[in-house]
Design a protein around this motif. Structure first.
Motif, mmCIF file in Angstrom:
data_model
loop_
_atom_site.group_PDB
_atom_site.id
_atom_site.type_symbol
_atom_site.label_atom_id
_atom_site.label_comp_id
_atom_site.label_asym_id
_atom_site.label_seq_id
_atom_site.Cartn_x
_atom_site.Cartn_y
_atom_site.Cartn_z
ATOM 1 N N ASP A 192 -4.874 -0.765 -0.611
ATOM 2 C CA ASP A 192 -6.145 -0.387 -1.278
ATOM 3 C C ASP A 192 -5.876 -0.110 -2.648
ATOM 4 O O ASP A 192 -6.806 -0.371 -3.473
ATOM 5 C CB ASP A 192 -7.208 0.654 -0.408
ATOM 6 N N SER A 193 -4.902 0.792 -2.862
ATOM 7 C CA SER A 193 -4.617 1.533 -4.109
ATOM 8 C C SER A 193 -3.491 1.098 -4.695
ATOM 9 O O SER A 193 -3.066 1.811 -5.719
ATOM 10 C CB SER A 193 -4.960 2.982 -4.064
ATOM 11 N N GLY A 194 -2.763 0.332 -4.483
ATOM 12 C CA GLY A 194 -1.367 0.130 -4.794
ATOM 13 C C GLY A 194 -0.430 -1.013 -4.065
ATOM 14 O O GLY A 194 -1.114 -1.872 -3.658
ATOM 15 N N ILE A 195 0.783 -0.561 -4.022
ATOM 16 C CA ILE A 195 1.892 -1.495 -3.196
ATOM 17 C C ILE A 195 2.510 -0.568 -2.023
ATOM 18 O O ILE A 195 2.628 0.392 -2.001
ATOM 19 C CB ILE A 195 2.833 -2.072 -3.963
ATOM 20 N N LYS A 196 2.859 -1.288 -1.103
ATOM 21 C CA LYS A 196 3.606 -0.766 -0.185
ATOM 22 C C LYS A 196 4.962 -1.460 -0.009
ATOM 23 O O LYS A 196 5.020 -2.862 -0.147
ATOM 24 C CB LYS A 196 3.187 -0.864 1.356
ATOM 25 N N ILE A 197 6.290 -1.014 -0.114
ATOM 26 C CA ILE A 197 7.631 -1.425 -0.233
ATOM 27 C C ILE A 197 8.317 -1.225 0.995
ATOM 28 O O ILE A 197 8.474 0.023 1.212
ATOM 29 C CB ILE A 197 8.546 -1.336 -1.352
ATOM 30 N N ASP A 198 8.718 -2.067 1.877
ATOM 31 C CA ASP A 198 9.283 -1.797 3.116
ATOM 32 C C ASP A 198 10.898 -2.340 3.001
ATOM 33 O O ASP A 198 10.802 -3.471 2.797
ATOM 34 C CB ASP A 198 8.759 -2.398 4.443
ATOM 35 N N LEU A 199 11.769 -1.438 3.214
ATOM 36 C CA LEU A 199 13.208 -2.001 2.832
ATOM 37 C C LEU A 199 13.789 -1.605 4.350
ATOM 38 O O LEU A 199 13.883 -0.359 4.808
ATOM 39 C CB LEU A 199 14.096 -1.047 1.813
ATOM 40 N N TRP A 200 14.730 -2.471 4.968
ATOM 41 C CA TRP A 200 15.390 -2.261 5.956
ATOM 42 C C TRP A 200 16.971 -2.319 5.883
ATOM 43 O O TRP A 200 17.207 -3.503 5.143
ATOM 44 C CB TRP A 200 15.235 -3.016 7.259
#
Length: 125
Positions: free
Chosen positions: A101-109
Motif C-alpha cells: 500500500d505504501s511502498g515495496i516488499k523485498i523477500d530474499l531466501w
C-alpha cells in the motif's frame, strides 16, 4: 566468514539500497533455520513498475555460487543501485519484489547446498 557476518553484510547491502531513496519507513524481518534464511525488507517509497521489474530481475539473476566465498570481501565497496542487487541476486535461492500500500516488499531466501525450502515460505509457482 561466520554466519552472523554474512547476515550483517546482507542487511547492509539491502538496507543501503533502500536508504538511497531516503524512505520515511523501512522494516526488516529475518527468519533463520540451520540450512538458510528468509530476509524481508519493506519500505515506504514510491517505485515504478519498471523499477520493480528491474529489481526482481537483478535479484533472480543467474546464480554464481563460485562467488559466494568472495561475497564478504566484495561488500563494503561503494556499489550503487542495481549493482548491489546483482551482488545479492548471485547468492539468493529465490527473490520476490511486490508492491505494498505504501511502498515495496523485498523477500530474499538464501542458503547453502543443503537448503531446505520446505522450512520457508517461498511461494509455489
Amino acid at each position: 566468514m561466520r554466519r552472523k557476518d554474512i547476515i550483517l553484510n546482507l542487511l547492509s547491502e539491502i538496507s543501503s539500497y533502500i536508504l538511497e531513496e531516503d524512505p520515511q519507513r523501512m522494516v526488516i524481518s529475518l527468519h533463520q533455520e540451520e540450512s538458510g534464511l528468509h530476509l524481508c525488507v519493506l519500505d515506504s517509497n514510491h517505485h515504478s513498475d519498471e523499477e520493480i521489474e528491474k529489481m526482481e530481475k537483478a535479484l533472480n539473476s543467474q546464480k554464481r555460487p563460485e562467488l559466494a566465498g568472495y561475497y564478504g570481501a566484495m561488500t563494503g565497496h561503494d556499489l550503487l543501485g542495481s549493482s548491489r542487487l546483482d551482488l545479492l541476486g548471485w547468492q539468493v535461492k529465490h527473490a520476490d519484489v511486490s508492491r505494498t500500500d505504501s511502498g515495496i516488499k523485498i523477500d530474499l531466501w538464501l542458503g547453502g547446498e543443503e537448503f531446505e525450502s520446505h522450512r520457508f515460505s517461498i511461494p509455489k509457482e
